[in-house]
Design an enzyme around this catalytic site. Structure first.
Site, PDB file in Angstrom:
ATOM      1  N   PHE A  85       0.771  -1.223  -0.032  1.00 60.63           N
ATOM      2  CA  PHE A  85       0.082   0.044  -0.111  1.00 60.63           C
ATOM      3  C   PHE A  85       1.055   1.311   0.265  1.00 60.63           C
ATOM      4  CE2 PHE A  85      -2.405   3.492   1.762  1.00 60.63           C
ATOM      5  CZ  PHE A  85      -3.431   3.577   0.972  1.00 60.63           C
ATOM      6  N   ASP A 124       9.687   2.849   1.573  1.00 59.78           N
ATOM      7  CA  ASP A 124       8.385   3.442   1.847  1.00 59.78           C
ATOM      8  C   ASP A 124       8.358   3.664   3.241  1.00 59.78           C
ATOM      9  OD1 ASP A 124       5.839   4.517   2.332  1.00 59.78           O
ATOM     10  OD2 ASP A 124       5.060   3.635   0.718  1.00 59.78           O
ATOM     11  N   LYS A 150       3.144  11.506   6.672  1.00 58.19           N
ATOM     12  CA  LYS A 150       2.479  11.360   8.054  1.00 58.19           C
ATOM     13  C   LYS A 150       3.139  11.990   9.134  1.00 58.19           C
ATOM     14  CE  LYS A 150      -0.153   7.257   6.328  1.00 58.19           C
ATOM     15  NZ  LYS A 150      -1.356   7.917   5.954  1.00 58.19           N
TER      16      LYS A 150
END
Length: 411
Positions: A152, A237, A266
Site C-alpha cells: 500500500f 516507503d 504522515k
C-alpha cells in the site's frame, strides 16, 4: 496521567446528527466508525457529546506525537503569524533549515519536500525512472520498478495500478505499465525479476495497511545488498513505519539498512499540516531539473516549521525509546491473547497487527465493540485490526486500552 474513558452506549444525539449529515453529503470512499470528535489531547479524543476515547490509531501514524503536542502547536502558531506560503517560485526563511535537518536525520544530501504520502511515492517513481534513463542508461520508455504483493503506497491511479488489493484497484484502470510485482519478503523472487531495464525496488520495510506485516528476518538487509550489487535503486516507503513508530528512527534501521531513497510522510507533519518528502543523495535526486517536478504547497513555510520541529524532537531519541519500551508491553499483552480470540499478532515497536478469530467476529465488529468501551482502532482486510497508539501514550492508558481489547475478544 490516566484518564478513564466514558462508556459509549450508542451514538449519542449530537454525534448521531452530525454523523448522518456528513454521510448524506460526503462521497462514501470511507466507512468511518460513528464517532464525531470535537477535541483531542495527547492520546485521548472527546466527541461532541463529551464521551472520551483512547486513540489507538494515531491517524495511521500521522499523530505519532499525539494530539495537540504543546511544542509543535507553539511552532505552528508562531509561524502562522509570520508566513504560510510563498510557493517554490521564491525561497522562504524556514526552507533551508528544514531541508538540512531532515537530510541530516536521514544521512542524505538532498530533500524534495511534498505534501502527502502518495505525492512522495509518485515523486520517488519519477526520480527512479529519470535516474534509470540518465545514469543507468535504460532504454527510453522501458524503465521497470519492482514492487511487493500486499503493498500500500497510496491511491493515485499510478499507485493503485500496482496494487493487488481489489478494493484499491478495481474500476480505476487502465493503468500505467512499468511495474513488476513479487511476493513480499521473497528475496529470490526480487533477484529473478531484475533485468536490464530495472531501475528500482519500491517496498515498505513493514506493510502497514496490509496488517503490520513484517518480512522475514534478513530480507531488508538482503534487499539492500542485492540492489547495490545489481545497480538498482532501493526506495524505502517509511511513510507509516518511519519517524519513531517502530522504536527506531526508521524501520530500515532495525537491519542497519540505508536505502537510496527514503519516502516519508504522515508523522513528518505531526497531524498539523500535510508534509512529505523524498530524501536521497545528490547522485539520485540531482537528476531533476527546474520544470520537471514540483508542488505549489510542497515545502511551504508552515510545513517546514512543523517538520523541522518534528526532526528536532526525533533527534533526541526520546520517542524512539518510548516506542521500544511501550512496545514491550504491547507485545506481551497481545501475545497473551493468542488462542483466546486472537489467531496471531505482529508487533514492531508501538505498532501491531492483530488477527481476530472469526468466531469472535470481523475486525470491524471488534472495532465497534472497542468503540463502545471508549477505545478507537481500525480494521483492515476483514479480520485484522491495527494498533498504532501515539508515542506519547502513558503505560497505564495503554494497559487499560489493551484490557478493553481482551474483554472484547475473550467474550
Amino acid at each position: 496521567m490516566t484518564t478513564t474513558a466514558g462508556t459509549a452506549t450508542g451514538t449519542a444525539p449530537r454525534s448521531a446528527e452530525l454523523f448522518q449529515r456528513a454521510e448524506a453529503r460526503t462521497a462514501h470512499n470511507y466507512k468511518p466508525l460513528p464517532v464525531v470528535v470535537e477535541h483531542a489531547e495527547g492520546a485521548w479524543m472527546t466527541d461532541v457529546d463529551g464521551t472520551r476515547y483512547l486513540d489507538l490509531l494515531a491517524g495511521y501514524s500521522a499523530l505519532n506525537f499525539g494530539h495537540g503536542h504543546p511544542g509543535l502547536l507553539r511552532v505552528a502558531h508562531e509561524q502562522l503569524d509570520k508566513l504560510t506560503l510563498t510557493s517554490r517560485a521564491f525561497v522562504h526563511d524556514r526552507f533551508a533549515d528544514f531541508c538540512a535537518a531532515l537530510g541530516d536525520l536521514c544521512g542524505k544530501e538532498l530533500v524534495l519536500p511534498m505534501n502527502t504520502g502518495a505525492e512522495a511515492v509518485e515523486t520517488a517513481i519519477k526520480v527512479m525512472r529519470k535516474w534509470g534513463y540518465e545514469v543507468k542508461g535504460v532504454t527510453p520508455g522501458q524503465a521497470n520498478i519492482i514492487v511487493a504483493s500486499g503493498n500500500f503506497h497510496g491511491r493515485t491511479t499510478t499507485i493503485v495500478g500496482f496494487s493487488d488489493d481489489p478494493d484499491a484497484r478495481d474500476g480505476f484502470g487502465p493503468f500505467a505499465p512499468g511495474f513488476t510485482m513479487v511476493p513480499y519478503g521473497d528475496l529470490a523472487a526480487v533477484e529473478a525479476a531484475i533485468d536490464e531495464n530495472t531501475v528500482g525496488v519500491l517496498m515498505e520495510p513493514i506493510q502497514g495497511e496490509g496488517g503490520v506485516v513484517l518480512p522475514p528476518d534478513g530480507f531488508w538487509k538482503g534487499l539492500r545488498e542485492l540492489t547495490a550489487r545489481e545497480n538498482v535503486l532501493m526506495a524505502a516507503d517509511e511513510i507509516q513505519a518511519g519517524l519513531g513508530r517502530t522504536g527506531r528512527t526508521f524501520a530500515s534501521d532495525h537491519e542497519d539498512v540505508v536505502p537510496d531513497l527514503y519516502v516519508l510522510g504522515k508523522a513528518l507533519g505531526a497531524g498539523i499540516v500535510p508534509v512529505s518528502a523524498v530524501v536521497a543523495d545528490r547522485d539520485v535526486l540531482g537528476v531533476l531539473r527546474p520544470g520537471q517536478h514540483g508542488s505549489t504547497f510542497g515545502g511551504n513555510a508552515l510545513a517546514c516549521a512543523v517538520g523541522h520541529e518534528v526532526v528536532t524532537m526525533l533527534a533526541t531519541g526520546e520517542f524512539q525509546a518510548r516506542a521500544t519500551e511501550l512496545g514491550t508491553l504491547l507485545r506481551e499483552r497481545l501475545e497473551a491473547l493468542v488462542g483466546h480470540g486472537v489467531l496471531a499478532v505482529r508487533v514492531r515497536g508501538l505498532w501491531a497487527g492483530v488477527d481476530i478469530d472469526p468466531a469472535v467476529g470481523t475486525g470491524r465488529e471488534v472495532c465497534e465493540a472497542l468503540m463502545a468501551r471508549g477505545v478507537l482502532a481500525k480494521d483492515t482486510h476483514g479480520s485484522t485490526i491495527r494498533l498504532a497508539p501515539p508515542l506519547v501514550i502513558g503505560a497505564e492508558d495503554l494497559a487499560w486500552g489493551l484490557d478493553q481489547l481482551a474483554e472484547v475478544v475473550r467474550g
